[in-house]
Design an enzyme around this catalytic site. Sequence first.
Site, PDB file in Angstrom:
ATOM      1  CE  LYS A  48       1.728  10.410 -29.201  1.00 33.90           C
ATOM      2  NZ  LYS A  48       2.080  10.804 -30.584  1.00 33.90           N
TER       3      LYS A  48
ATOM      4  CG  MET B 256      -7.823   5.623 -40.979  1.00 31.95           C
ATOM      5  SD  MET B 256      -8.985   5.214 -42.238  1.00 31.95           S
ATOM      6  CE  MET B 256     -10.002   4.081 -41.340  1.00 31.95           C
TER       7      MET B 256
ATOM      8  CG  HIS C 145       1.557  -3.363 -19.771  1.00 29.27           C
ATOM      9  ND1 HIS C 145       0.693  -4.089 -18.989  1.00 29.27           N
ATOM     10  CD2 HIS C 145       2.194  -2.516 -18.918  1.00 29.27           C
ATOM     11  CE1 HIS C 145       0.809  -3.698 -17.730  1.00 29.27           C
ATOM     12  NE2 HIS C 145       1.721  -2.748 -17.657  1.00 29.27           N
TER      13      HIS C 145
ATOM     14  CE  LYS D  66       2.929   7.859  -5.647  1.00 26.88           C
ATOM     15  NZ  LYS D  66       4.217   8.048  -5.117  1.00 26.88           N
TER      16      LYS D  66
ATOM     17  N   GLY E 280       3.257   1.844  -1.969  1.00 20.51           N
ATOM     18  CA  GLY E 280       3.968   1.942  -3.246  1.00 20.51           C
ATOM     19  C   GLY E 280       3.277   2.765  -4.316  1.00 20.51           C
TER      20      GLY E 280
ATOM     21  CE1 TYR F   1       3.407  -9.878  -6.631  1.00 20.43           C
ATOM     22  CE2 TYR F   1       3.379 -11.316  -8.545  1.00 20.43           C
ATOM     23  CZ  TYR F   1       3.293 -10.058  -7.998  1.00 20.43           C
ATOM     24  OH  TYR F   1       3.084  -8.990  -8.826  1.00 20.43           O
TER      25      TYR F   1
ATOM     26  CB  ALA G 214      -0.917   0.001   1.220  1.00 18.15           C
TER      27      ALA G 214
HETATM   28  N1  LIG Z   1       3.375   1.508 -10.755  1.00 15.13           N
HETATM   29  C1  LIG Z   1       2.491   1.215 -11.670  1.00 15.13           C
HETATM   30  O1  LIG Z   1       1.908   2.093 -12.326  1.00 15.13           O
HETATM   31  C2  LIG Z   1       2.161  -0.207 -11.947  1.00 15.13           C
HETATM   32  C3  LIG Z   1       2.782  -1.258 -11.309  1.00 15.13           C
HETATM   33  N2  LIG Z   1       2.403  -2.551 -11.548  1.00 15.13           N
HETATM   34  C4  LIG Z   1       3.005  -3.684 -10.829  1.00 15.13           C
HETATM   35  O2  LIG Z   1       2.801  -3.527  -9.431  1.00 15.13           O
HETATM   36  C5  LIG Z   1       3.867  -4.126  -8.711  1.00 15.13           C
HETATM   37  C6  LIG Z   1       4.424  -3.107  -7.730  1.00 15.13           C
HETATM   38  O3  LIG Z   1       4.894  -1.987  -8.468  1.00 15.13           O
HETATM   39  P1  LIG Z   1       5.054  -0.540  -7.860  1.00 15.13           P
HETATM   40  O4  LIG Z   1       4.010  -0.244  -6.867  1.00 15.13           O
HETATM   41  O5  LIG Z   1       5.212   0.358  -8.980  1.00 15.13           O
HETATM   42  O6  LIG Z   1       6.472  -0.703  -7.160  1.00 15.13           O
HETATM   43  P2  LIG Z   1       7.065  -0.067  -5.824  1.00 15.13           P
HETATM   44  O7  LIG Z   1       8.538  -0.060  -5.977  1.00 15.13           O
HETATM   45  O8  LIG Z   1       6.389   1.199  -5.491  1.00 15.13           O
HETATM   46  O9  LIG Z   1       6.730  -1.226  -4.774  1.00 15.13           O
HETATM   47  C7  LIG Z   1       5.515  -1.349  -4.059  1.00 15.13           C
HETATM   48  C8  LIG Z   1       5.815  -1.591  -2.592  1.00 15.13           C
HETATM   49  O10 LIG Z   1       6.436  -2.874  -2.454  1.00 15.13           O
HETATM   50  C9  LIG Z   1       7.431  -2.828  -1.448  1.00 15.13           C
HETATM   51  N3  LIG Z   1       8.691  -3.235  -2.080  1.00 15.13           N
HETATM   52  C10 LIG Z   1       9.376  -2.602  -3.062  1.00 15.13           C
HETATM   53  N4  LIG Z   1      10.476  -3.299  -3.408  1.00 15.13           N
HETATM   54  C11 LIG Z   1      10.484  -4.391  -2.639  1.00 15.13           C
HETATM   55  C12 LIG Z   1      11.350  -5.497  -2.512  1.00 15.13           C
HETATM   56  N5  LIG Z   1      12.436  -5.625  -3.292  1.00 15.13           N
HETATM   57  N6  LIG Z   1      11.044  -6.461  -1.604  1.00 15.13           N
HETATM   58  C13 LIG Z   1       9.950  -6.345  -0.835  1.00 15.13           C
HETATM   59  N7  LIG Z   1       9.089  -5.305  -0.906  1.00 15.13           N
HETATM   60  C14 LIG Z   1       9.356  -4.354  -1.788  1.00 15.13           C
HETATM   61  C15 LIG Z   1       7.492  -1.393  -0.934  1.00 15.13           C
HETATM   62  O11 LIG Z   1       6.704  -1.316   0.241  1.00 15.13           O
HETATM   63  P3  LIG Z   1       7.303  -1.407   1.716  1.00 15.13           P
HETATM   64  O12 LIG Z   1       8.772  -1.162   1.630  1.00 15.13           O
HETATM   65  O13 LIG Z   1       6.568  -0.336   2.472  1.00 15.13           O
HETATM   66  O14 LIG Z   1       6.946  -2.759   2.151  1.00 15.13           O
HETATM   67  C16 LIG Z   1       6.801  -0.599  -2.010  1.00 15.13           C
HETATM   68  O15 LIG Z   1       6.123   0.525  -1.501  1.00 15.13           O
HETATM   69  C17 LIG Z   1       4.880  -4.569  -9.741  1.00 15.13           C
HETATM   70  O16 LIG Z   1       4.723  -5.956  -9.950  1.00 15.13           O
HETATM   71  C18 LIG Z   1       4.495  -3.787 -11.001  1.00 15.13           C
HETATM   72  O17 LIG Z   1       4.787  -4.496 -12.180  1.00 15.13           O
HETATM   73  C19 LIG Z   1       1.390  -2.830 -12.423  1.00 15.13           C
HETATM   74  C20 LIG Z   1       0.737  -1.834 -13.084  1.00 15.13           C
HETATM   75  C21 LIG Z   1       1.081  -0.452 -12.938  1.00 15.13           C
HETATM   76  O1  LIG Z   2       2.675  -1.669 -15.393  1.00 15.28           O
HETATM   77  C1  LIG Z   2       3.173  -0.564 -15.413  1.00 15.28           C
HETATM   78  O2  LIG Z   2       2.486   0.428 -15.998  1.00 15.28           O
HETATM   79  C2  LIG Z   2       2.788   1.793 -15.724  1.00 15.28           C
HETATM   80  C3  LIG Z   2       2.137   2.591 -16.846  1.00 15.28           C
HETATM   81  O3  LIG Z   2       0.757   2.376 -16.861  1.00 15.28           O
HETATM   82  P1  LIG Z   2      -0.186   3.399 -17.632  1.00 15.28           P
HETATM   83  O4  LIG Z   2      -1.523   2.776 -17.569  1.00 15.28           O
HETATM   84  O5  LIG Z   2      -0.106   4.691 -16.869  1.00 15.28           O
HETATM   85  O6  LIG Z   2       0.367   3.512 -18.991  1.00 15.28           O
HETATM   86  C4  LIG Z   2       4.264   2.037 -15.651  1.00 15.28           C
HETATM   87  O7  LIG Z   2       4.508   3.349 -15.193  1.00 15.28           O
HETATM   88  C5  LIG Z   2       4.901   1.062 -14.699  1.00 15.28           C
HETATM   89  O8  LIG Z   2       6.305   1.184 -14.777  1.00 15.28           O
HETATM   90  C6  LIG Z   2       4.533  -0.366 -15.000  1.00 15.28           C
HETATM   91  O9  LIG Z   2       4.919  -1.186 -13.915  1.00 15.28           O
END
Ligand SMILES: NC(=O)C1=CN([C@@H]2O[C@H](COP(=O)(O)OP(=O)(O)OC[C@H]3O[C@@H](n4cnc5c(N)ncnc54)[C@H](OP(=O)(O)O)[C@@H]3O)[C@@H](O)[C@H]2O)C=CC1
Ligand SMILES: O=C1O[C@H](COP(=O)(O)O)[C@@H](O)[C@H](O)[C@H]1O
Length: 436
Positions: A365, A402, A273, A44, A40, A154, A38
């Site tokens: 984009k 187009m 994606h 948000k 990350g 996971y 939460a």
């Molecule tokens: N950001 C995006 O827009 C998108 C992300 N995703 C997917 O969501 C997942 C998380 O991405 P995102 O939120 O961007 O990444 P973050 O780096 O923000 O990680 C999310 C949270 O996970 C914990 N974390 C980070 N690194 C580690 C680590 N090495 N080991 C254990 N905990 C860790 C941290 O929380 P804490 O330290 O508080 O425990 C962090 O706030 C990824 O699999 C990404 O592919 C999918 C779609 C869009």
């Molecule tokens: O899965 C992810 O997607 C975002 C971009 O998503 P979008 O819907 O805003 O295009 C990307 O920023 C991130 O690195 C990736 O983990």
Amino acid sequence: MGSGEWCLQKRDSFKSETLVGNETVPEIGCLSIIVLGASGDLAKKKTFPALFHLYCQGFLPPNEVHIFGYARTKISDDELRNRISGYLVSERSASPSKDVSKFLQLIKYVSGSYDAAEGFQTLDKEISKHETSKNSLEGSSRRLFYLALPPSVYPSVCRMIRRYCMNKSNLGGWTRIVVEKPFGRDLGSAEELSSQIGKLFDEPQIYRIDHYLGKELVQNLLVLRFANRFFLPLWNRDNIDNVQIVFREDFGTEGRGGYFDEYGIIRDIIQNHLLQVLCLVAMEKPVSLKPEHIRDEKVKVLQSVLPIKDEEVVLGQYEGYRDDPTVPDHSNTPTFATVILRIHNERWEGVPFILKAGKALNSRKAEIRVQFKDVPGDIFKCKKQGRNEFVIRLQPSEAMYMKLMVSFIILLCRSESYYKLQKHCIYVPLLNLHID
Ligand SMILES: NC(=O)C1=CN([C@@H]2O[C@H](COP(=O)(O)OP(=O)(O)OC[C@H]3O[C@@H](n4cnc5c(N)ncnc54)[C@H](OP(=O)(O)O)[C@@H]3O)[C@@H](O)[C@H]2O)C=CC1
Ligand SMILES: O=C1O[C@H](COP(=O)(O)O)[C@@H](O)[C@H](O)[C@H]1O
């Protein structure tokens, strides 16, 4: 309903029916949504805002739904609420700030590690407290765990959920988990992950998601291709020169190095994606719209992709990437990649699919650009003749357009400049008409 009108169906809640043994039982218990990770970026920027939209549309009634955030970072409920509140935007609400504050009150934060009992026991206690306060019969409540976390955690998180946080018995309630992409680092780790999670949960409890599949124009790809006669005869190697599927972002990792640096742009964007989009662009018509039929056609596309040649790959890292304090000083992780995929089948032989993805570029984009072959026997002798293109812009400002060739005269014939032009015009150049 006229075109352009919204179709918003208000539902009372997410309740439906669930299968207990051979019987369907109505869902009567309350719902807890637990966002792990939460603290990350995903949580948000996307997860909490998406939950907020559902709340505003009436899908998450406060009398039966509660939301929990879980991560290692030690922050209070209010600190989490402050972190996310700026991302909660409701364009259609009459009183947006009231909606935001009511929604934020549904959220509670629990801090704990991803591999030790203590945090998950506390989480379970908090969920149970909420269920009891809603008079939810034990076993009838629903628990949805959303893993907004790097895939490396996971397995341990799933083990902890299984051991400490399951819905207590089978009275129409359930426990489900949602896992994000990338699903592992490579084939071996993906298979291992599948088997680890598979030992803990039944398949119907596991939801693997890719949010690009929820984007409006990605959802439209099958309709576009298979419900429009227009495209049927053109969508093949006889007419198409190349297909470009491009993702660009105008910001860098911004503190996400903890996740991103372990995976890089190929695993973050291209492998999931962009490949999903490629499959929808390239696949044959499925037997029906059943998920299994669509999946089968996508798999055939992937099986037909030839091994990638080294000379058809470009990797890069943006300047300043290593300045992010969450990125290791000597990181070699690519933040930009271009890869050409070649599909060895009757429809696509010889047509390069150019996949490009990059962070910290000059614009944001995501688009699919289909470039057609030149018209044979050009009688216009115009060296500037551009190619026909069909572009599907996934974001921002979704659009399809187009690029067609027309004559300058036709384009201006209704405007004043046409009459001015007539006097001087001897040579009529061809114009690339862009219809947005
Ligand atoms: N950001 C995006 O827009 C998108 C992300 N995703 C997917 O969501 C997942 C998380 O991405 P995102 O939120 O961007 O990444 P973050 O780096 O923000 O990680 C999310 C949270 O996970 C914990 N974390 C980070 N690194 C580690 C680590 N090495 N080991 C254990 N905990 C860790 C941290 O929380 P804490 O330290 O508080 O425990 C962090 O706030 C990824 O699999 C990404 O592919 C999918 C779609 C869009
Ligand atoms: O899965 C992810 O997607 C975002 C971009 O998503 P979008 O819907 O805003 O295009 C990307 O920023 C991130 O690195 C990736 O983990």
